[in-house]
Write a protein that holds these residues in place. Structure first.
Motif, short mmCIF file in Angstrom:
data_model
loop_
_atom_site.label_atom_id
_atom_site.label_comp_id
_atom_site.label_asym_id
_atom_site.label_seq_id
_atom_site.Cartn_x
_atom_site.Cartn_y
_atom_site.Cartn_z
N TYR A 126 0.83 -1.20 0.00
CA TYR A 126 0.00 0.00 0.00
C TYR A 126 0.87 1.26 0.00
O TYR A 126 0.46 2.30 -0.48
CB TYR A 126 -0.93 0.02 1.21
N ALA A 127 2.05 1.17 0.57
CA ALA A 127 2.93 2.33 0.64
C ALA A 127 3.72 2.51 -0.64
O ALA A 127 4.23 3.59 -0.90
CB ALA A 127 3.88 2.19 1.82
N GLN A 128 3.85 1.50 -1.46
CA GLN A 128 4.63 1.61 -2.68
C GLN A 128 3.95 2.54 -3.68
O GLN A 128 4.57 3.45 -4.20
CB GLN A 128 4.84 0.24 -3.30
N LYS A 129 2.69 2.28 -3.96
CA LYS A 129 1.93 3.11 -4.89
C LYS A 129 0.54 3.30 -4.30
O LYS A 129 -0.39 2.56 -4.59
CB LYS A 129 1.81 2.43 -6.25
N PRO A 130 0.38 4.30 -3.45
CA PRO A 130 -0.91 4.43 -2.76
C PRO A 130 -2.07 4.79 -3.68
O PRO A 130 -3.21 4.50 -3.36
CB PRO A 130 -0.65 5.53 -1.73
N PHE A 131 -1.80 5.41 -4.82
CA PHE A 131 -2.88 5.80 -5.72
C PHE A 131 -2.88 4.99 -7.01
O PHE A 131 -3.43 5.44 -8.01
CB PHE A 131 -2.79 7.29 -6.04
N ALA A 132 -2.29 3.82 -6.98
CA ALA A 132 -2.26 2.98 -8.17
C ALA A 132 -3.67 2.50 -8.51
O ALA A 132 -4.33 1.87 -7.70
CB ALA A 132 -1.34 1.79 -7.95
N GLY A 133 -4.13 2.82 -9.68
CA GLY A 133 -5.44 2.37 -10.14
C GLY A 133 -6.62 3.10 -9.56
O GLY A 133 -7.75 2.67 -9.71
N VAL A 134 -6.39 4.20 -8.88
CA VAL A 134 -7.49 4.92 -8.23
C VAL A 134 -8.45 5.49 -9.27
O VAL A 134 -9.67 5.36 -9.14
CB VAL A 134 -6.95 6.04 -7.32
N LEU A 135 -7.93 6.10 -10.31
CA LEU A 135 -8.80 6.71 -11.32
C LEU A 135 -9.60 5.64 -12.06
O LEU A 135 -10.81 5.80 -12.26
CB LEU A 135 -7.97 7.54 -12.30
N HIS A 136 -8.95 4.56 -12.41
CA HIS A 136 -9.64 3.47 -13.10
C HIS A 136 -10.73 2.88 -12.21
O HIS A 136 -11.86 2.66 -12.65
CB HIS A 136 -8.62 2.39 -13.47
N ALA A 137 -10.40 2.63 -10.94
CA ALA A 137 -11.39 2.07 -10.02
C ALA A 137 -12.52 3.05 -9.75
O ALA A 137 -13.67 2.65 -9.61
CB ALA A 137 -10.71 1.67 -8.71
N ALA A 138 -12.21 4.34 -9.70
CA ALA A 138 -13.24 5.34 -9.41
C ALA A 138 -14.26 5.39 -10.54
O ALA A 138 -15.47 5.48 -10.29
CB ALA A 138 -12.61 6.70 -9.21
N VAL A 139 -13.79 5.31 -11.78
CA VAL A 139 -14.72 5.38 -12.92
C VAL A 139 -15.65 4.18 -12.91
O VAL A 139 -16.87 4.32 -12.98
CB VAL A 139 -13.93 5.47 -14.24
#
Length: 92
Positions: A31-44
């Motif tokens: 979770y600390a490596q890339k905290p926002f990985a895939g956030v935009l994709h998952a949000a859509v």
């Protein structure tokens, strides 16, 4: 195996041997490596899924409101016409 085992040695991690020293292990959480990985994709896609599951709960009331509003405007226009005044006078 060397040595003799005389009965119970102890639970895992506490088997009576010498304590280990000098071994240090560090790791970083995924979770600390890339905290926002895939956030935009998952949000859509998550937003689409949530809205589509609730669409009936806001489309139906909007449709009912639109029908009532359209009917009320037509009735109001009729009552303010000459035929509407005549009809209203016959009711009174």
């Amino acid at each position: 195996m060397t040595g003799e085992h005389h009965g119970y040695m102890g639970w895992w991690g506490d088997m009576g041997g010498p304590k280990q020293r000098g071994i240090v292990t560090y790791s970083i959480s995924s979770y600390a490596q890339k905290p926002f990985a895939g956030v935009l994709h998952a949000a859509v896609f998550n937003s689409f899924r949530r809205v589509s599951s609730q669409v009936i709960f806001f489309i139906v009331p909007i449709g009912i409101y639109g029908y009532i509003l359209q009917t009320a405007k037509a009735r109001n226009a009729h009552l303010y016409s000459k035929a509407g005044h005549a009809e209203l006078q016959t009711l009174l």
